[in-house]
Design a protein around this motif. Structure first.
Motif, PDB file in Angstrom:
ATOM      1  N   GLY A 188      41.802  45.767  33.020  1.00 26.19           N
ATOM      2  CA  GLY A 188      42.080  44.700  32.072  1.00 26.19           C
ATOM      3  C   GLY A 188      43.482  44.138  32.204  1.00 26.19           C
ATOM      4  N   ALA A 189      44.447  45.002  32.492  1.00 27.04           N
ATOM      5  CA  ALA A 189      45.826  44.533  32.672  1.00 27.04           C
ATOM      6  C   ALA A 189      45.942  43.631  33.899  1.00 27.04           C
ATOM      7  N   ASP A 190      45.233  43.976  34.966  1.00 25.11           N
ATOM      8  CA  ASP A 190      45.235  43.125  36.154  1.00 25.11           C
ATOM      9  C   ASP A 190      44.600  41.770  35.847  1.00 25.11           C
ATOM     10  N   ILE A 191      43.518  41.792  35.098  1.00 20.83           N
ATOM     11  CA  ILE A 191      42.835  40.548  34.741  1.00 20.83           C
ATOM     12  C   ILE A 191      43.736  39.680  33.869  1.00 20.83           C
ATOM     13  N   ARG A 192      44.415  40.298  32.925  1.00 21.19           N
ATOM     14  CA  ARG A 192      45.304  39.544  32.029  1.00 21.19           C
ATOM     15  C   ARG A 192      46.374  38.787  32.827  1.00 21.19           C
ATOM     16  N   ALA A 193      46.991  39.467  33.776  1.00 20.95           N
ATOM     17  CA  ALA A 193      48.020  38.823  34.592  1.00 20.95           C
ATOM     18  C   ALA A 193      47.421  37.704  35.443  1.00 20.95           C
ATOM     19  N   ALA A 194      46.239  37.954  35.990  1.00 19.01           N
ATOM     20  CA  ALA A 194      45.612  36.957  36.849  1.00 19.01           C
ATOM     21  C   ALA A 194      45.201  35.713  36.075  1.00 19.01           C
ATOM     22  N   MET A 195      44.821  35.877  34.827  1.00 18.80           N
ATOM     23  CA  MET A 195      44.424  34.711  34.033  1.00 18.80           C
ATOM     24  C   MET A 195      45.582  33.731  33.893  1.00 18.80           C
ATOM     25  N   VAL A 196      46.780  34.250  33.681  1.00 20.43           N
ATOM     26  CA  VAL A 196      47.954  33.373  33.605  1.00 20.43           C
ATOM     27  C   VAL A 196      48.252  32.782  34.977  1.00 20.43           C
TER      28      VAL A 196
END
Length: 380
Positions: A188-196
């Protein structure tokens, strides 16, 4: 989050003026003397600024006839300097601590018969306005604004299209992070960064439901360690700078799925989601899209495992009208955008969901999400 970040990209004044005019017309048609719009997505839709909801009253007084007024604490006024009040014909009325803002609103309205307050107005302000407006009937503004907000214009559809492409790019990268030995929270942390990185202002929600957690449709992330053979539901979304949201779900398998039933069940889900999207066209009742997906899943024997509606409208809010659910007879019209997201859930074992955002066109449907829909079997 700062107020400025909430209105990083605002519509042109002409577009806002059109929205205000349509809202006033809708209020008049509903027999409502005025709309009282609290901070939030309705306010952003109408004036390009969401504001903030606190114990001090901020409200847009939008009469069916007469000059609109933005009532707000004087200390909050600097945060609204980007709002083109002159071009929109809105009078700015400020108040300071010690003054009665509810009386200010009531005096502005005169003697209204009916006022509609924003659906998300704090009870503190609802009751304050009720006391100040005397015998005026209070109703909800949502049913009035629903007709205005549901049908997106070209600019709004472009923003939703941009959001859909951005979240597709994130899903294209999920296979880089989803592997045995990592926790849902780490993924989830990787996804959060990628969304930005891919164009979102921020992540509004991230669901990484692995194994039995995938059977909980609104799971978040947890410290559960992902295992080989897990089926994983990844449901993610958030706003782009224009304020319009993405929301897309794909289901992954970390290596070959452990449960031998997965392939058969997923084929049913895939057929249901495809059929529901293909059923979208002008004039079809929203509830029929739900029924299309539900019939296929029920006929295959999994009806009791599809435990939520098929979809929801989307725009400045992730969930807004219309709701694609049984009993909703609203005819779909061009410009209406919503999710199509059937799911099948096996409690304590695994779950699967497929979700696209679609918009009704003049003669059919456009999907804003275009990643493959098949179960994504990853190397493990």
């Amino acid at each position: 989050m700062s107020r400025r970040s909430l209105h990083a990209t605002a519509p042109a004044p002409a577009a806002l003026r059109s929205r205000l005019d349509r809202a006033r017309e809708a209020a008049a048609s509903a027999g409502t003397d005025a709309l009282l719009i609290a901070p939030g997505s309705d306010l952003r839709y109408l004036i390009g600024q969401a504001g903030g909801s606190f114990e001090r009253l901020t409200t847009l007084v939008l009469p069916a006839e007469g000059t609109p007024a933005l009532v707000l604490p004087k200390l909050e006024a600097p945060g609204f300097t980007d709002v083109p009040t002159d071009e929109l014909g809105i009078e700015l009325l400020t108040w300071v601590d010690g003054e009665d803002p509810y009386r200010l609103v009531a005096d502005r309205l005169g003697a209204p018969r009916r006022v509609a307050v924003g659906d998300n107005t704090l009870a503190l302000h609802v009751l304050g306005l009720r006391a100040a407006c005397g015998t005026a009937e209070q109703t909800l503004a949502g049913p009035v604004l629903r007709e205005v907000r549901m049908r997106k214009d070209a600019t709004e559809l472009a923003a939703l299209r941009k959001a859909g492409a951005a979240i597709d790019r994130v899903h294209a990268r999920v296979g880089d992070w989803l592997r045995p030995g990592r926790t849902e929270a780490e993924v989830g942390a990787d996804i959060r960064a990628a969304m930005v990185e891919e164009g979102h202002s921020h992540a509004d929600f991230i669901i990484v439901g692995s194994g039995p957690n995938g059977a909980s449709p609104h799971h978040d992330v947890s410290d559960r360690v992902i295992e080989k053979g897990d089926v994983v539901v990844v449901d993610i979304g958030g706003p782009v700078p224009e304020g319009y949201n993405s929301d897309c779900t794909r289901t992954y398998s970390v290596g070959a799925p452990r449960d031998p039933e997965v392939t058969e069940v997923y084929a049913v889900l895939l057929a249901a989601q495809r059929a529901a999207v293909e059923a979208v066209r002008p004039g079809v009742p929203a509830g029929e899209i739900d029924a299309t997906a539900r019939r296929i899943i029920a006929d295959a024997g999994y009806g009791d495992r599809f435990i939520h509606r098929t979809g929801h409208g989307i725009g400045l809010d992730v969930h807004e009208e219309p709701y694609v659910v049984a009993g909703n007879d609203l005819p779909l019209r061009p410009g209406i955008a919503f999710s199509v997201e059937p799911g099948i859930y096996h409690a304590g074992r695994w779950g699967a969901r497929i979700e696209d955002i679609v918009a009704v066109t003049e003669d059919g449907v456009e999907s804003f999400n275009n990643r493959p829909h098949e179960l994504a079997v990853l190397d493990a």
